[in-house]
Write a protein that holds these residues in place. Structure first.
Motif, PDB file in Angstrom:
ATOM      1  N   GLY A  82       0.807  -1.221   0.000  1.00  5.28           N
ATOM      2  CA  GLY A  82       0.000   0.000   0.000  1.00  5.28           C
ATOM      3  C   GLY A  82       0.836   1.264   0.000  1.00  5.28           C
ATOM      4  N   ILE A  83       2.157   1.110   0.147  1.00  4.13           N
ATOM      5  CA  ILE A  83       3.039   2.262   0.096  1.00  4.13           C
ATOM      6  C   ILE A  83       3.068   2.886  -1.296  1.00  4.13           C
ATOM      7  CG2 ILE A  83       5.087   0.903  -0.493  1.00  4.13           C
ATOM      8  CD1 ILE A  83       4.930   4.059   1.751  1.00  4.13           C
ATOM      9  N   THR A  84       2.707   2.133  -2.338  1.00 13.07           N
ATOM     10  CA  THR A  84       2.930   2.620  -3.707  1.00 13.07           C
ATOM     11  C   THR A  84       2.218   3.933  -4.016  1.00 13.07           C
ATOM     12  OG1 THR A  84       1.260   1.070  -4.530  1.00 13.07           O
ATOM     13  CG2 THR A  84       3.549   0.373  -4.626  1.00 13.07           C
ATOM     14  N   PRO A  85       0.899   4.075  -3.833  1.00 14.44           N
ATOM     15  CA  PRO A  85       0.301   5.383  -4.127  1.00 14.44           C
ATOM     16  C   PRO A  85       0.716   6.448  -3.122  1.00 14.44           C
ATOM     17  CG  PRO A  85      -1.341   3.927  -3.158  1.00 14.44           C
ATOM     18  CD  PRO A  85      -0.127   3.092  -3.410  1.00 14.44           C
ATOM     19  N   LEU A  86       0.991   6.022  -1.862  1.00  8.87           N
ATOM     20  CA  LEU A  86       1.349   7.002  -0.840  1.00  8.87           C
ATOM     21  C   LEU A  86       2.768   7.517  -1.028  1.00  8.87           C
ATOM     22  CD1 LEU A  86      -0.358   5.592   2.366  1.00  8.87           C
ATOM     23  CD2 LEU A  86      -1.282   6.973   0.500  1.00  8.87           C
ATOM     24  N   ARG A  87       3.647   6.713  -1.645  1.00  2.90           N
ATOM     25  CA  ARG A  87       4.986   7.206  -1.949  1.00  2.90           C
ATOM     26  C   ARG A  87       4.899   8.395  -2.909  1.00  2.90           C
ATOM     27  NH1 ARG A  87       8.063   9.527  -5.212  1.00  2.90           N
ATOM     28  NH2 ARG A  87      10.189   8.871  -5.562  1.00  2.90           N
ATOM     29  N   ALA A  88       4.022   8.283  -3.927  1.00  2.00           N
ATOM     30  CA  ALA A  88       3.850   9.388  -4.870  1.00  2.00           C
ATOM     31  C   ALA A  88       3.253  10.609  -4.177  1.00  2.00           C
ATOM     32  CB  ALA A  88       2.966   8.940  -6.031  1.00  2.00           C
ATOM     33  N   LEU A  89       2.291  10.390  -3.288  1.00  2.00           N
ATOM     34  CA  LEU A  89       1.689  11.504  -2.553  1.00  2.00           C
ATOM     35  C   LEU A  89       2.679  12.117  -1.572  1.00  2.00           C
ATOM     36  CD1 LEU A  89      -1.869  10.046  -1.869  1.00  2.00           C
ATOM     37  CD2 LEU A  89      -1.350  12.095  -3.189  1.00  2.00           C
ATOM     38  N   PHE A  90       3.534  11.283  -0.981  1.00  2.00           N
ATOM     39  CA  PHE A  90       4.540  11.778  -0.035  1.00  2.00           C
ATOM     40  C   PHE A  90       5.437  12.809  -0.690  1.00  2.00           C
ATOM     41  CE2 PHE A  90       8.454  10.814   2.665  1.00  2.00           C
ATOM     42  CZ  PHE A  90       7.966  11.468   3.782  1.00  2.00           C
ATOM     43  N   GLU A  91       5.681  12.662  -1.959  1.00  2.00           N
ATOM     44  CA  GLU A  91       6.535  13.597  -2.689  1.00  2.00           C
ATOM     45  C   GLU A  91       5.803  14.865  -3.095  1.00  2.00           C
ATOM     46  OE1 GLU A  91       9.048  13.644  -6.890  1.00  2.00           O
ATOM     47  OE2 GLU A  91       8.830  11.765  -5.780  1.00  2.00           O
TER      48      GLU A  91
ATOM     49  N   VAL B 248       3.817  16.977   6.034  1.00  2.00           N
ATOM     50  CA  VAL B 248       3.441  15.587   5.774  1.00  2.00           C
ATOM     51  C   VAL B 248       4.197  14.654   6.709  1.00  2.00           C
ATOM     52  CG1 VAL B 248       3.287  13.748   4.059  1.00  2.00           C
ATOM     53  CG2 VAL B 248       3.008  16.129   3.350  1.00  2.00           C
ATOM     54  N   THR B 249       3.455  13.679   7.276  1.00  2.00           N
ATOM     55  CA  THR B 249       4.033  12.604   8.081  1.00  2.00           C
ATOM     56  C   THR B 249       3.638  11.283   7.454  1.00  2.00           C
ATOM     57  OG1 THR B 249       3.883  13.909  10.112  1.00  2.00           O
ATOM     58  CG2 THR B 249       4.116  11.528  10.359  1.00  2.00           C
ATOM     59  N   LEU B 250       4.587  10.364   7.343  1.00  2.00           N
ATOM     60  CA  LEU B 250       4.323   9.039   6.782  1.00  2.00           C
ATOM     61  C   LEU B 250       4.516   7.988   7.868  1.00  2.00           C
ATOM     62  CD1 LEU B 250       3.902   6.990   4.443  1.00  2.00           C
ATOM     63  CD2 LEU B 250       6.373   7.115   4.043  1.00  2.00           C
ATOM     64  N   LEU B 251       3.502   7.156   8.068  1.00  2.00           N
ATOM     65  CA  LEU B 251       3.578   6.005   8.961  1.00  2.00           C
ATOM     66  C   LEU B 251       3.549   4.751   8.093  1.00  2.00           C
ATOM     67  CD1 LEU B 251       3.524   4.578  11.689  1.00  2.00           C
ATOM     68  CD2 LEU B 251       1.052   4.964  11.783  1.00  2.00           C
ATOM     69  N   TYR B 252       4.627   3.976   8.134  1.00  2.00           N
ATOM     70  CA  TYR B 252       4.815   2.860   7.205  1.00  2.00           C
ATOM     71  C   TYR B 252       4.867   1.564   8.011  1.00  2.00           C
ATOM     72  CZ  TYR B 252       6.873   0.448   3.102  1.00  2.00           C
ATOM     73  OH  TYR B 252       7.129  -0.383   2.042  1.00  2.00           O
TER      74      TYR B 252
ATOM     75  N   LEU C  77      12.048   7.138   0.078  1.00  2.00           N
ATOM     76  CA  LEU C  77      11.253   7.811   1.098  1.00  2.00           C
ATOM     77  C   LEU C  77      12.131   8.651   2.018  1.00  2.00           C
ATOM     78  CD1 LEU C  77       8.877   4.841   1.987  1.00  2.00           C
ATOM     79  CD2 LEU C  77       8.267   6.904   0.720  1.00  2.00           C
ATOM     80  N   GLU C  78      13.275   8.090   2.404  1.00  2.00           N
ATOM     81  CA  GLU C  78      14.190   8.840   3.274  1.00  2.00           C
ATOM     82  C   GLU C  78      14.711  10.093   2.559  1.00  2.00           C
ATOM     83  OE1 GLU C  78      14.861   8.436   6.334  1.00  2.00           O
ATOM     84  OE2 GLU C  78      14.119   6.421   6.792  1.00  2.00           O
ATOM     85  N   ALA C  79      15.021   9.953   1.259  1.00  2.00           N
ATOM     86  CA  ALA C  79      15.514  11.101   0.497  1.00  2.00           C
ATOM     87  C   ALA C  79      14.441  12.184   0.386  1.00  2.00           C
ATOM     88  CB  ALA C  79      15.964  10.641  -0.889  1.00  2.00           C
ATOM     89  N   ILE C  80      13.206  11.772   0.140  1.00  2.00           N
ATOM     90  CA  ILE C  80      12.105  12.736   0.034  1.00  2.00           C
ATOM     91  C   ILE C  80      11.876  13.429   1.373  1.00  2.00           C
ATOM     92  CG2 ILE C  80       9.622  12.980  -0.348  1.00  2.00           C
ATOM     93  CD1 ILE C  80       9.877  10.606  -2.331  1.00  2.00           C
ATOM     94  N   ALA C  81      11.924  12.642   2.464  1.00  2.00           N
ATOM     95  CA  ALA C  81      11.707  13.220   3.795  1.00  2.00           C
ATOM     96  C   ALA C  81      12.771  14.268   4.111  1.00  2.00           C
ATOM     97  CB  ALA C  81      11.728  12.107   4.835  1.00  2.00           C
ATOM     98  N   LYS C  82      14.000  13.980   3.781  1.00  2.00           N
ATOM     99  CA  LYS C  82      15.088  14.940   4.042  1.00  2.00           C
ATOM    100  C   LYS C  82      14.920  16.176   3.182  1.00  2.00           C
ATOM    101  CE  LYS C  82      20.135  15.287   4.060  1.00  2.00           C
ATOM    102  NZ  LYS C  82      21.420  14.559   3.824  1.00  2.00           N
ATOM    103  N   TRP C  83      14.538  15.976   1.932  1.00  2.00           N
ATOM    104  CA  TRP C  83      14.412  17.069   0.968  1.00  2.00           C
ATOM    105  C   TRP C  83      13.300  18.040   1.333  1.00  2.00           C
ATOM    106  CZ3 TRP C  83      10.175  16.589  -2.747  1.00  2.00           C
ATOM    107  CH2 TRP C  83      10.112  17.653  -3.649  1.00  2.00           C
ATOM    108  N   ARG C  84      12.153  17.485   1.812  1.00  2.00           N
ATOM    109  CA  ARG C  84      11.025  18.367   2.083  1.00  2.00           C
ATOM    110  C   ARG C  84      10.780  18.588   3.572  1.00  2.00           C
ATOM    111  NH1 ARG C  84       5.328  16.451   0.138  1.00  2.00           N
ATOM    112  NH2 ARG C  84       4.860  18.239   1.452  1.00  2.00           N
TER     113      ARG C  84
ATOM    114  N   LEU D 143       7.662   7.509  10.148  1.00  2.00           N
ATOM    115  CA  LEU D 143       7.578   6.621  11.302  1.00  2.00           C
ATOM    116  C   LEU D 143       7.405   5.196  10.786  1.00  2.00           C
ATOM    117  CD1 LEU D 143       5.011   8.746  13.376  1.00  2.00           C
ATOM    118  CD2 LEU D 143       7.514   8.818  13.526  1.00  2.00           C
ATOM    119  N   TYR D 144       8.229   4.294  11.282  1.00  2.00           N
ATOM    120  CA  TYR D 144       8.148   2.902  10.841  1.00  2.00           C
ATOM    121  C   TYR D 144       7.515   2.055  11.937  1.00  2.00           C
ATOM    122  CZ  TYR D 144      11.454   4.354   7.231  1.00  2.00           C
ATOM    123  OH  TYR D 144      12.063   4.987   6.189  1.00  2.00           O
ATOM    124  N   ALA D 145       6.701   1.079  11.512  1.00  2.00           N
ATOM    125  CA  ALA D 145       6.084   0.132  12.445  1.00  2.00           C
ATOM    126  C   ALA D 145       6.320  -1.268  11.905  1.00  2.00           C
ATOM    127  CB  ALA D 145       4.591   0.418  12.582  1.00  2.00           C
ATOM    128  N   VAL D 146       7.287  -1.969  12.483  1.00  2.00           N
ATOM    129  CA  VAL D 146       7.607  -3.328  12.044  1.00  2.00           C
ATOM    130  C   VAL D 146       7.465  -4.272  13.229  1.00  2.00           C
ATOM    131  CG1 VAL D 146       9.182  -2.522  10.238  1.00  2.00           C
ATOM    132  CG2 VAL D 146      10.072  -3.018  12.517  1.00  2.00           C
TER     133      VAL D 146
END
Length: 453
Positions: free
Chosen positions: A345-354, A360-364, A378-385, A390-393
């Motif tokens: 489910g990360i696929t459409p949200l990765r595009a929206l994250f950018e 914007v906060t992303l919980l993955y 994702l890390e590169a986009i987060a640093k850039w913008r 937040l990761y949940a494994v």
């Protein structure tokens, strides 16, 4: 690995709050119910009196048949993939409407057939078997209508959840397409035998407009528009590369792709013209913002088709339909967004994250750190913008993190002021929706789209 997407420059997302576009769902539902009311009014105006058991049965069968005929047109129109519905209301919501209309149609069809046959049998004083054979073989256009009825029953049976779990998607899809044949076969007996149409030019004209208008939607949006898209944009696989165990990204190259108007968060139905894949069309989201010459999807191997996608060769021709889906920035109502992704489910949200405006906060959520596909991007986009991830494994002992209202408020203290975009497995999405509502997030700010179409 450096990809064609990483080498291209992408403009920063616009800051600030957008005014969300109103959904046409309410007016459309009102229009559909108004159509049903008009059908009942047609029956009422043509019914002077009902006398005796045969009369009650026959007239109840008439109104069931009229509503069934109307429902058939609605059922097919919802399959037409009209952009206004697919992009503004959402493909998953339209699919639910279609499923509901299908259940109503089958129930009305059973009521129509049963009530009419028993009514005619009571009127003629004959047995139900004799009356059934007489109606099928002696009445005009009834043999074709009977075949259409049997097809609709087959479509209804294969669409039931218990049956869907036991048959392949391809078999279900091609049986489902027979709905068009069934509606065509059943159409003519309505005008030939329906007492509400016999002698009423206005009623016949309205019925023709309803069905011909529906047919026009199907021909244009299911046939002509896809042909035009693929002839014009000439899509081919550019490259395929591994993102995570069993997860692959496929970059598709085409011409003048900006003319498609695709947005981050949307999806296409993809048909790869490779051996063993050309007969299957599957929805996959864009996993990066579309470019004028490139689009990218990211696919997890969950079945035979999705596993074969990772083996595609560069140069493979692609047949696509779309864009579809309403999980876009147009649904944003606030200047802050929380994206919650589960697995692929990360696929459409990765595009929206950018591309989403504002903070914007992303919980993955994923089973293991190795399953966090697209993590480097994702890390590169987060640093850039300046965004948060937040990761949940799962823990080392397999313990799954719980998404409770308290946990969500702790992770995002001002969560009630966020738009929440949610994409993941159905069970996870359902649990998260309840937790978000318990955390105080308004329903209109929770945006979710399912691909269980």
């Amino acid at each position: 690995m450096t990809t064609v997407y990483e080498r291209a420059a992408v403009p920063r997302p616009t800051r600030g709050r957008r005014r969300p576009r109103p959904s046409p769902a309410g007016p459309l539902l009102a229009l559909l119910w108004a159509g049903a009311a008009a059908v009942v009014a047609l029956w009422w105006s043509d019914t002077r009196s009902v006398v005796g058991l045969a009369g009650w049965l026959t007239d109840a069968g008439r109104i069931a048949g009229l509503l069934c005929g109307y429902s058939c047109a609605v059922l097919v129109a919802l399959m037409a993939r009209v952009p206004l519905l697919e992009r503004r209301i959402g493909s998953d919501r339209v699919a639910r409407w279609h499923a509901m209309a299908g259940r109503y149609t089958v129930c009305l069809l059973v009521a129509h057939v049963t009530l009419i046959l028993f009514g005619y049998a009571a009127q003629d004083g004959s047995g139900i078997v004799h009356e059934t054979l007489s109606v099928v073989f002696d009445y005009p256009d009834m043999l074709k209508a009977t075949i259409g009825t049997l097809i609709l029953f087959a479509v209804g049976i294969t669409s039931a959840r218990a049956a869907r779990r036991r048959i392949s998607h391809e078999f279900w899809y091609y049986v489902h397409l027979l709905t068009y044949v069934a509606v065509f076969l059943a159409f003519f007996h309505q005008l030939a035998l329906g007492s509400d149409f016999v002698g009423s030019t206005a009623a016949q004209a309205a019925w023709y407009v309803l069905y011909l208008g529906t047919a026009a939607l199907i021909v244009w949006f299911r046939l002509l528009a896809p042909v035009r898209l693929n002839l014009r944009h000439k899509l081919r696989v550019e490259t395929v590369y591994r993102e995570a165990p069993g997860v692959f990204s496929i970059v598709v190259r085409g011409e003048r792709l900006d003319e498609l108007g695709a947005q981050a968060g949307q999806f296409f139905r993809w048909r790869f013209l490779a051996e063993g894949m050309r007969w299957t069309s599957t929805p996959y989201s864009l996993s990066a913002p579309p470019r004028p010459d490139l689009m990218r999807i990211t696919v997890k191997a969950l079945g035979d088709h999705s596993a074969a996608v990772g083996l595609l060769r560069p140069g493979t021709r692609v047949w696509a339909e779309g864009p579809y889906g309403s999980l876009t920035a147009d649904r944003s109502t606030a200047g802050k967004s929380l994206l919650i992704a589960g697995g692929v489910g990360i696929t459409p949200l990765r595009a929206l994250f950018e591309t989403l405006p504002g903070r914007v906060t992303l919980l993955y959520r994923a089973r293991t750190a190795e399953d966090l596909a697209l993590g480097g991007e994702l890390e590169a986009i987060a640093k850039w913008r300046g965004a948060r991830i937040l990761y949940a494994v799962n823990g080392a002992d397999g313990t799954r993190p719980r998404f409770t209202a308290e946990a969500l408020r702790e992770a995002v203290p001002d969560i009630t002021g966020h738009d929440v975009y949610l994409c993941g497995p159905p069970a996870m999405a359902q649990d998260l929706y309840g937790a978000l509502r318990a955390a105080g997030v308004r329903d209109r700010r929770i945006h979710h789209e399912s691909f269980e179409l």
